[in-house]
Design a protein around this motif. Sequence first.
Motif, PDB file in Angstrom:
ATOM      1  N   MET A   1       0.849  -1.208   0.000  1.00  0.00           N
ATOM      2  CA  MET A   1       0.000   0.000   0.000  1.00  0.00           C
ATOM      3  C   MET A   1       0.879   1.250   0.000  1.00  0.00           C
ATOM      4  O   MET A   1       0.682   2.178  -0.804  1.00  0.00           O
ATOM      5  CB  MET A   1      -0.910  -0.006   1.228  1.00  0.00           C
ATOM      6  CG  MET A   1      -1.652   1.303   1.483  1.00  0.00           C
ATOM      7  SD  MET A   1      -2.516   1.285   3.058  1.00  0.00           S
ATOM      8  CE  MET A   1      -1.151   1.539   4.208  1.00  0.00           C
ATOM      9  N   TYR A   2       1.864   1.267   0.884  1.00  0.00           N
ATOM     10  CA  TYR A   2       2.727   2.445   0.983  1.00  0.00           C
ATOM     11  C   TYR A   2       3.570   2.625  -0.273  1.00  0.00           C
ATOM     12  O   TYR A   2       3.770   3.745  -0.747  1.00  0.00           O
ATOM     13  CB  TYR A   2       3.648   2.336   2.209  1.00  0.00           C
ATOM     14  CG  TYR A   2       2.966   2.733   3.508  1.00  0.00           C
ATOM     15  CD1 TYR A   2       2.267   3.948   3.595  1.00  0.00           C
ATOM     16  CD2 TYR A   2       3.040   1.918   4.642  1.00  0.00           C
ATOM     17  CE1 TYR A   2       1.658   4.330   4.785  1.00  0.00           C
ATOM     18  CE2 TYR A   2       2.420   2.283   5.829  1.00  0.00           C
ATOM     19  CZ  TYR A   2       1.733   3.498   5.904  1.00  0.00           C
ATOM     20  OH  TYR A   2       1.130   3.883   7.059  1.00  0.00           O
ATOM     21  N   THR A   3       4.050   1.512  -0.829  1.00  0.00           N
ATOM     22  CA  THR A   3       4.889   1.648  -2.036  1.00  0.00           C
ATOM     23  C   THR A   3       4.051   2.149  -3.210  1.00  0.00           C
ATOM     24  O   THR A   3       4.487   3.016  -3.966  1.00  0.00           O
ATOM     25  CB  THR A   3       5.551   0.300  -2.412  1.00  0.00           C
ATOM     26  OG1 THR A   3       4.549  -0.714  -2.466  1.00  0.00           O
ATOM     27  CG2 THR A   3       6.603  -0.098  -1.411  1.00  0.00           C
ATOM     28  N   GLN A   4       2.821   1.635  -3.353  1.00  0.00           N
ATOM     29  CA  GLN A   4       1.949   2.096  -4.442  1.00  0.00           C
ATOM     30  C   GLN A   4       1.590   3.568  -4.281  1.00  0.00           C
ATOM     31  O   GLN A   4       1.401   4.291  -5.261  1.00  0.00           O
ATOM     32  CB  GLN A   4       0.671   1.245  -4.497  1.00  0.00           C
ATOM     33  CG  GLN A   4       0.907  -0.099  -5.159  1.00  0.00           C
ATOM     34  CD  GLN A   4      -0.259  -1.056  -4.968  1.00  0.00           C
ATOM     35  OE1 GLN A   4      -1.331  -0.638  -4.525  1.00  0.00           O
ATOM     36  NE2 GLN A   4      -0.055  -2.319  -5.287  1.00  0.00           N
ATOM     37  N   ALA A   5       1.482   4.010  -3.041  1.00  0.00           N
ATOM     38  CA  ALA A   5       1.145   5.422  -2.789  1.00  0.00           C
ATOM     39  C   ALA A   5       2.384   6.299  -2.854  1.00  0.00           C
ATOM     40  O   ALA A   5       2.286   7.520  -2.685  1.00  0.00           O
ATOM     41  CB  ALA A   5       0.494   5.554  -1.423  1.00  0.00           C
ATOM     42  N   GLY A   6       3.574   5.687  -3.066  1.00  0.00           N
ATOM     43  CA  GLY A   6       4.810   6.454  -3.149  1.00  0.00           C
ATOM     44  C   GLY A   6       5.326   6.919  -1.791  1.00  0.00           C
ATOM     45  O   GLY A   6       6.137   7.846  -1.712  1.00  0.00           O
ATOM     46  N   ARG A   7       4.858   6.287  -0.730  1.00  0.00           N
ATOM     47  CA  ARG A   7       5.327   6.685   0.610  1.00  0.00           C
ATOM     48  C   ARG A   7       6.377   5.660   1.043  1.00  0.00           C
ATOM     49  O   ARG A   7       6.131   4.763   1.837  1.00  0.00           O
ATOM     50  CB  ARG A   7       4.137   6.746   1.566  1.00  0.00           C
ATOM     51  CG  ARG A   7       3.107   7.771   1.083  1.00  0.00           C
ATOM     52  CD  ARG A   7       1.839   7.809   1.880  1.00  0.00           C
ATOM     53  NE  ARG A   7       2.033   8.513   3.149  1.00  0.00           N
ATOM     54  CZ  ARG A   7       1.018   9.006   3.863  1.00  0.00           C
ATOM     55  NH1 ARG A   7      -0.216   8.882   3.446  1.00  0.00           N
ATOM     56  NH2 ARG A   7       1.252   9.616   5.008  1.00  0.00           N
TER      57      ARG A   7
ATOM     58  N   LEU B   1      12.355  -7.351  -2.391  1.00  0.00           N
ATOM     59  CA  LEU B   1      11.020  -6.757  -2.590  1.00  0.00           C
ATOM     60  C   LEU B   1      11.134  -5.417  -3.317  1.00  0.00           C
ATOM     61  O   LEU B   1      10.458  -5.161  -4.317  1.00  0.00           O
ATOM     62  CB  LEU B   1      10.335  -6.568  -1.223  1.00  0.00           C
ATOM     63  CG  LEU B   1       9.007  -5.805  -1.235  1.00  0.00           C
ATOM     64  CD1 LEU B   1       7.958  -6.632  -1.975  1.00  0.00           C
ATOM     65  CD2 LEU B   1       8.531  -5.527   0.189  1.00  0.00           C
ATOM     66  N   TYR B   2      12.059  -4.570  -2.820  1.00  0.00           N
ATOM     67  CA  TYR B   2      12.171  -3.221  -3.377  1.00  0.00           C
ATOM     68  C   TYR B   2      12.713  -3.256  -4.799  1.00  0.00           C
ATOM     69  O   TYR B   2      12.280  -2.501  -5.670  1.00  0.00           O
ATOM     70  CB  TYR B   2      13.074  -2.363  -2.476  1.00  0.00           C
ATOM     71  CG  TYR B   2      12.265  -1.597  -1.443  1.00  0.00           C
ATOM     72  CD1 TYR B   2      12.326  -0.212  -1.389  1.00  0.00           C
ATOM     73  CD2 TYR B   2      11.438  -2.266  -0.545  1.00  0.00           C
ATOM     74  CE1 TYR B   2      11.580   0.477  -0.448  1.00  0.00           C
ATOM     75  CE2 TYR B   2      10.701  -1.594   0.384  1.00  0.00           C
ATOM     76  CZ  TYR B   2      10.752  -0.209   0.444  1.00  0.00           C
ATOM     77  OH  TYR B   2      10.016   0.487   1.352  1.00  0.00           O
ATOM     78  N   ILE B   3      13.692  -4.150  -5.042  1.00  0.00           N
ATOM     79  CA  ILE B   3      14.276  -4.203  -6.390  1.00  0.00           C
ATOM     80  C   ILE B   3      13.239  -4.698  -7.391  1.00  0.00           C
ATOM     81  O   ILE B   3      13.094  -4.146  -8.485  1.00  0.00           O
ATOM     82  CB  ILE B   3      15.543  -5.094  -6.394  1.00  0.00           C
ATOM     83  CG1 ILE B   3      16.677  -4.376  -5.629  1.00  0.00           C
ATOM     84  CG2 ILE B   3      15.991  -5.427  -7.810  1.00  0.00           C
ATOM     85  CD1 ILE B   3      17.842  -5.269  -5.264  1.00  0.00           C
ATOM     86  N   SER B   4      12.482  -5.740  -7.017  1.00  0.00           N
ATOM     87  CA  SER B   4      11.447  -6.258  -7.948  1.00  0.00           C
ATOM     88  C   SER B   4      10.378  -5.190  -8.213  1.00  0.00           C
ATOM     89  O   SER B   4       9.941  -4.995  -9.341  1.00  0.00           O
ATOM     90  CB  SER B   4      10.817  -7.537  -7.385  1.00  0.00           C
ATOM     91  OG  SER B   4      10.165  -7.235  -6.165  1.00  0.00           O
TER      92      SER B   4
ATOM     93  N   GLU C   1      10.363   7.069  -9.334  1.00  0.00           N
ATOM     94  CA  GLU C   1       9.931   6.210  -8.233  1.00  0.00           C
ATOM     95  C   GLU C   1      10.849   4.985  -8.114  1.00  0.00           C
ATOM     96  O   GLU C   1      11.225   4.564  -7.007  1.00  0.00           O
ATOM     97  CB  GLU C   1       8.478   5.754  -8.445  1.00  0.00           C
ATOM     98  CG  GLU C   1       7.438   6.865  -8.287  1.00  0.00           C
ATOM     99  CD  GLU C   1       7.203   7.620  -9.573  1.00  0.00           C
ATOM    100  OE1 GLU C   1       8.095   7.581 -10.451  1.00  0.00           O
ATOM    101  OE2 GLU C   1       6.150   8.279  -9.701  1.00  0.00           O
ATOM    102  N   ALA C   2      11.198   4.436  -9.298  1.00  0.00           N
ATOM    103  CA  ALA C   2      12.096   3.275  -9.290  1.00  0.00           C
ATOM    104  C   ALA C   2      13.449   3.651  -8.676  1.00  0.00           C
ATOM    105  O   ALA C   2      14.029   2.897  -7.869  1.00  0.00           O
ATOM    106  CB  ALA C   2      12.284   2.763 -10.721  1.00  0.00           C
TER     107      ALA C   2
END
Length: 1739
Positions: A947-953, A973-976, A989-990
Amino acid sequence: MQLKYLKTLLTPQDGAAKVTCMAWAPNNSKFAVCTIDRVVILYDEQGEKRDRFTTKPADPKYGKKTYVVKSMAFSPDSTKIAVAQTDNIIFVYKIGEEWGDKKFICNKFIQTSAVTCLVWPSEHTIIFGLAEGKVRQANTKTSKSSTIYGTDSYVVSLTTNVSGKGILSGHADGTVVRYFFDDEGSGESQGKLLTHACPPYAMAWGTNSIIVAGCDKKIVAYGREGHVLQTFDYSRDRSEKEFTVAASSPSGQSIVVGSFDRLRVFNWSPRKGIWDVASPKEIPNLYTITALSWKKDGSRLSVGTLCGGVELFDCCLRRSIYKNKFEMTYVGLSQVIVKNLSSGTRVVLKSQYGYEIDEVKVMGKDQYLVAHTSDTLLLGDLVSNKLSEVAWQGSGGNEKFFFENETVCMIFNAGELALVEYGSNEILGSVRTEFMNPHLISVRLNERRQRAVEDNRKLAYLIDIKTIAIVDLVGGYNLGTISHDSKIDWLELNETGHKLLFRDKKLRLHLYDIESSLKSTMLSFCPYVQWVPGSDVVVAQNRGNLCVWYTIDSPERVTMFPLKGDIVDLERSNGKTEVIVTEGVNSVSYTLDEGLIEFGTAIDDGDYYRATAFLETLEMSAETEAMWKTLSKLSLEAQQLHIAERCFAALGDVSKARFLNETNKIADSVSKEYGGDGTDHYQVKARLAMLDKNFKLAEMYYMEQNAVDEVMEMYQELHMWDECIAVAEAKGHPELDNLRRSYYSYLMETNQNEKAGEVKENEGDFTGAVNLYLKAGLPAKAAWLALSRDELLSSHDIISRITAALIKGEFYERAGDLFERTRNNEKALECYRKGNAFKKAVDLARVAFPAEVVKLEEVWGDYLVQQKQMDAAINHYIEAGCSTKAIEAAIAARQWKKALHILELQEDKTAAKYYLKIAQHYASVQEFEVAERLFVKGDHTKDAIDMYTQAGRWEQAHKLAVKCMSQEDVSTLYISRAQELEKEGKYKEAERLFTTVDEPDLAITMYKKNKMFDDMIRLVAVHHKDLLQETRIHLAKELEGESRFQEAEYHYLEGQDWKAAVNMYRVNDMWEEAYRIAKTHGGASAHKQVAYLWAKNLGGEAAVKLLNKFGFLETAIDFAADNYAFDFAFELARLAMKQKIPDIHLKNAMFLEDQVLQTGEKLFLFSTLLLHIHNKDWSNAQRVAEAHDPESVADILVSQAKFCFDQKEFQKAEAFLLRAQRPELAIKYYKDAGMWTDAIRICKDYLPSKLSVLQKEYESEGNWGVEGMVEQAQEWEQTGEYARAVDCYLKVKDSSNMDLLMKCWMKAAELAIKFLSHDKAVDISQVVGPHLIQLRKYNEAAELYLNLDLIKNAIDAFIEGEEWNKAKRVAKELDPRLEEYVDKRYKEHLKNQGKVDSLVGVDVVAALDMYAERGQWEKCIDTASKQNFKVLHKYIALYATHLIKEGEAEKVLNLYTQHGVPAYSQNFNIYKRMFLEFVSLRDWDCAEAYRMWADLRDVLLLLCENLSKSSEANSPAHEEFEQMLLVAHYYATCSAAKGIDQLNSVAAKLSISLLRHTELIPADKAFYEAGLAAKAVEWENMAFIFLNRFLDLADGIDEGTLDALDHTDFQDTDIPFEVPLPSKLHVTVEKREEIREWVLTVSMDQRVEQVLPKDERGTYEASLVAAGTGIRSLPCVITGYPVLHNKIEFKRPGMAANKDDWNKFLMATKTTHSPECQDVLKFITQWCGGLPSAGYSFH
């Protein structure tokens, strides 16, 4: 004016033979003379004698010589002559219009004395004077005469003013009397005007003065009111005799006075304001002049003498010839006679106001007159003889006149168009327009009479080149405005002014319906169009077709004929309408269907007989049938019943035709018996009402004549038994019982059991009714009846039958009600459950089966879920203790808070699964903290991180991940996730994700891969500073390889390798750039070296010029010689510096000397050549070979190449073989190594003749690669095999190299467009286009589509790329039909993107709707206010509705205060809700609330004023709002009064007056406020009663009904008993208890009487209606109490005030200067039409 003798009409005699009187006819065609022998001689206009007749005596018995004819006058229509005789009579002779018509006496008026003088000024009125002194009038229509006024003195003369509206009578005693029939607004006095010195025999009335003369030889000019203006005294002139007669010219500008042998002429001078005396006309031997008569056009003067002679004189100021066609005779300053020399016709042009006419012009094909005076403009039509004079301020003659319209003149002057109707003296209308072309103006004035339209005058004109305005010239208002998108070049209204045709510059023809404001396009190309005269048929041309619209109301129905030429004209005459067409040199006529034209015209003119006669001639078809239907409808409306009957017969509607036939028979028989057309007879009217299915109206017509039996017969025929029985009951008809029995029998026979049951029920036979209802299959109705009758409930049999029927019909709830009433609770509960009537089931279970309640609640919840009523199900599940189901229902109902609340109360872990769903909801609404808590609680931490990653937080996500995951898992997780974002193009964002897990290299790689070099360098600078320079150089080389030189330069320089940049530009022949960099970044001599190399590259003159430009020529020559480049040095020196040549020779000689010394060495080296080859010492071997055996160089190169191939050094090997000129070996070696691409490349470059063989060999191998495919395609292209080349390009598929793919696709498309067929090219574009769009190459895709004229595809490509301007431009320029499509897509885009501000400029309504949906109301209203009033108020209404739901009524009031309150019926509920919200507010009956009540009052006043001007005037809604206005006024005045102590009683009275409006005000609030107000001024009786009533109402509100209220205290008052039950108590519980205590205390003390105070009427003092009489008094505008006496009335009817209350209010306002009270008075002024005269002035 000059008098010129023309001719003698009647020769004088030797003795006295007096001409007694003469008269000219008003139409100038006849002249009558009466001689002494009483014979009337008639002359024509030229003075030729044409007829004569002898006058008659009053009584033949007295003989013919017993009287004298004293005066004579023509009637205004010139067909009669009135003769005044001394034998006390006036005869009126009818002489006819033509010479030779029979003459007879048509009127005679016998008098009491001799008739002395006579004038005939108007149609039926003759004015005459008598010897006895009376002036009388005779009416030729009634043959009666009456006295106007009487005097005692003989009437000697009588004359009229110029207009004939006033008369002067002269009497023997010198008196002159004036009388007006119409003073025409002059204001001049009537009665005795003046007294002359002698009898005024010679009297004439000019325009501005009266001239009187007589026997005293003096001529006196008098002013308008009888004062002497001038006196002309000829008493001393011995040759002058008495003045006998005077006459005024028709214009009143000249007067002639006759005497002995002399005519004296007086001309009025407008500038001096006096009479000028012209030289007298003296005629010797003429003798005394006895009669004068002026021709009505002013051109001739006839003179009669004592000796019987009649002379004719010409009168004119000047005469001129105009265009050799017209003679202009100026007979006076203000009168001109225009004569057509060819036809002889004459028109008299005369200024009605006496203004001097300047110049007369004949214009418009010699048909129209135009003349100017100082203040007016005269216009005339010479054909119709219609003249006009209109007020016109001089404009220097700059007007332009257009005479295209036969009835009206169009005048353009200074940008204004004025219309003058011929024959009218008023300007018909004027408008501002700059377009003077008569084809752009259309005027229609009563050209075709229409039903119920008296005066029809319409104008259509251009406001600007694209806007038409249509004006009603009668009412002076705008009928419509048409805004068009193109310039308009022609327009015309139809003859009735209901339709407008117009054409634009693109030759598109449009029709506009003025009544419906609808515009429709009729033709897209129209060079000719015209209305058919006398009809609404349109004829137009469309290229090769003649188009005719016979029914213009249906523009889509057009009749078309092929044409070979062009339409030039349209002619309609002799019952034929023809269209004239030129076909080459010939003219051909096409005849239109006159019948179709005739029908439409007949219908428009209301001539239905003509329309019927026409339809009779036509065969029946769809068109004819439509015409019959139209005629049937119109003839019925016009009550032409025979025609209507014929129409229905023609249509085959036998029933209506038969019915009308019978009706016509009745009408005809009535007509025969009583006269008239019979349609007013009651039977006819009733039958027509029946035909219209208006049976109540038919009944009314019958009942007015007491035809009860006929009404009953009508209803029986129609089987309307209820109405029939109702009539019989009302009239007490003896057949009533029989009727009822017949009705019941009829119902039973026709199986109408339900109706029969109702009859039984009404008769009280309930059992029978139940049986019939059950028989009719209506058990529910039977159950209702049973439930309402106790006797039926007690019958077990009936109840069981009803319940069985109900259960069978599945009416379980009703069955349950019956079972419950009969105390069969088990069955009742069972039925309720089956019928899903759970509320009743639960209520019953609570009483009878408490254990079942919980189960029922759960089942109820299940049922509600099944019905998708999730909200309602939640509480039932909670009641049943089913928490899981409650949570599921709350989630399904999206009541997330409730679901979460229930979930958190659960101890059972099984419910934890719901945390995920709820958390997902809170994540979707961006309440991340709540969502995180729930995800973690539900053991779904990974979802929280997602949720936080999709929201850019990322920070929150990382924090959460670190808590619950290993570092490795977090990184993975973060690299994928970053790689997914990279694929989606979300690079920033990437990058954040990569850097978060400390993997900046991956971010750098990502940017490099996507060629985002700036970002790549940025990251390298941050994370790998030591590699920055190296990276830049590497990057620059890559960019150089891609020919991106400027970017490469930037990175070379940033990497501090300027030499590489110079070399890059030098290799690519970009010497300026190389020189620039060398000069900027190199050392002192670097740029010189570059200049030298540049010059060497150029050679010749160019090199010299370049080196001279830089000033390096000499340096370059020295440098070349020093470096043994002697050829270049010699070249430069020879061209530019010949003095350097010896130096170069010297250096060259020294060089050659060194070469000779080395020859021995060469011989030694040659012997070692083979040794070098053997030892693979290629460089030495080659050097020796080149020096001593050049033929062997090739073999050495081949050997070296073979060695390199073996060592896999292919590039070197290729270079050696090419130097050895052995490309075939290179091809062979490459083939052997499987390097086909290089083999093909070499073959193409060096052995093109063998290329096709090699390609076939390559294809047979089947091992194509991407590059091979591209090269193959290029080969096919070069050899002209374009289809194969295209296929080859399309086969290229390399997703890793998108640039190459795009180039291949574009190349394929380019070749297809250039060299393949169109269809094939389109197919290719359909493949390539979507690929380009997918790669976001929108412009390229669009360009591709445009090359193939695929306009829509191109537009779609631009739209996909959001290139809206380009899409619009393409649509506009290439296919305007797609403009609407682009606009539609643009609007959708703006809506989807939420760009409302941009949407405003495109589609205001859509933007406003979006603002409203988003709740951005201020923006919405602000934007709407810039649109029209209707749009603004639509959104104000929406906002107001929203505010009312939010309980913000004050904002609603402010909204309408600011923007006005239109009288729209759809807004009425809003206004009512707003008012009701205000009157329901608590604690607003105080001084501080004044402004609010005043605003509400002012808004309601404005609304009522608007309603009174609208169609809703005096409607029930209007009356209701007037009541609301009154209530608001009382509240406002009450608030104002509460701020001033001395007005406490006024405030109390107002609160009490409000009680009569408790249908609008909540009753508990009204009585509470009235009670407190009465208590405050110590009116304890009323206070006690009102507060007691308040307590009763409060109790009723608690109980939910007001049925228990006692109305005794309010009998005989106007306080209503039936009031709405307030939804809630409008007073706090504490205050209610305080009141209860006070009321209890007062009642215990018994100090008050529970009686309302009464006044002198014996009625409650605040009641408007008197108890005994029912008389209603007016309410006082200050207190609301009845106004009984001491009344102060206002200008508006129905408005009054009690004097005492009014004065008290005024005094308080004066003494306190209260702004609120002043505002109240200001409102009363506005509302009541002003204050009373003894009122109060305020500021």
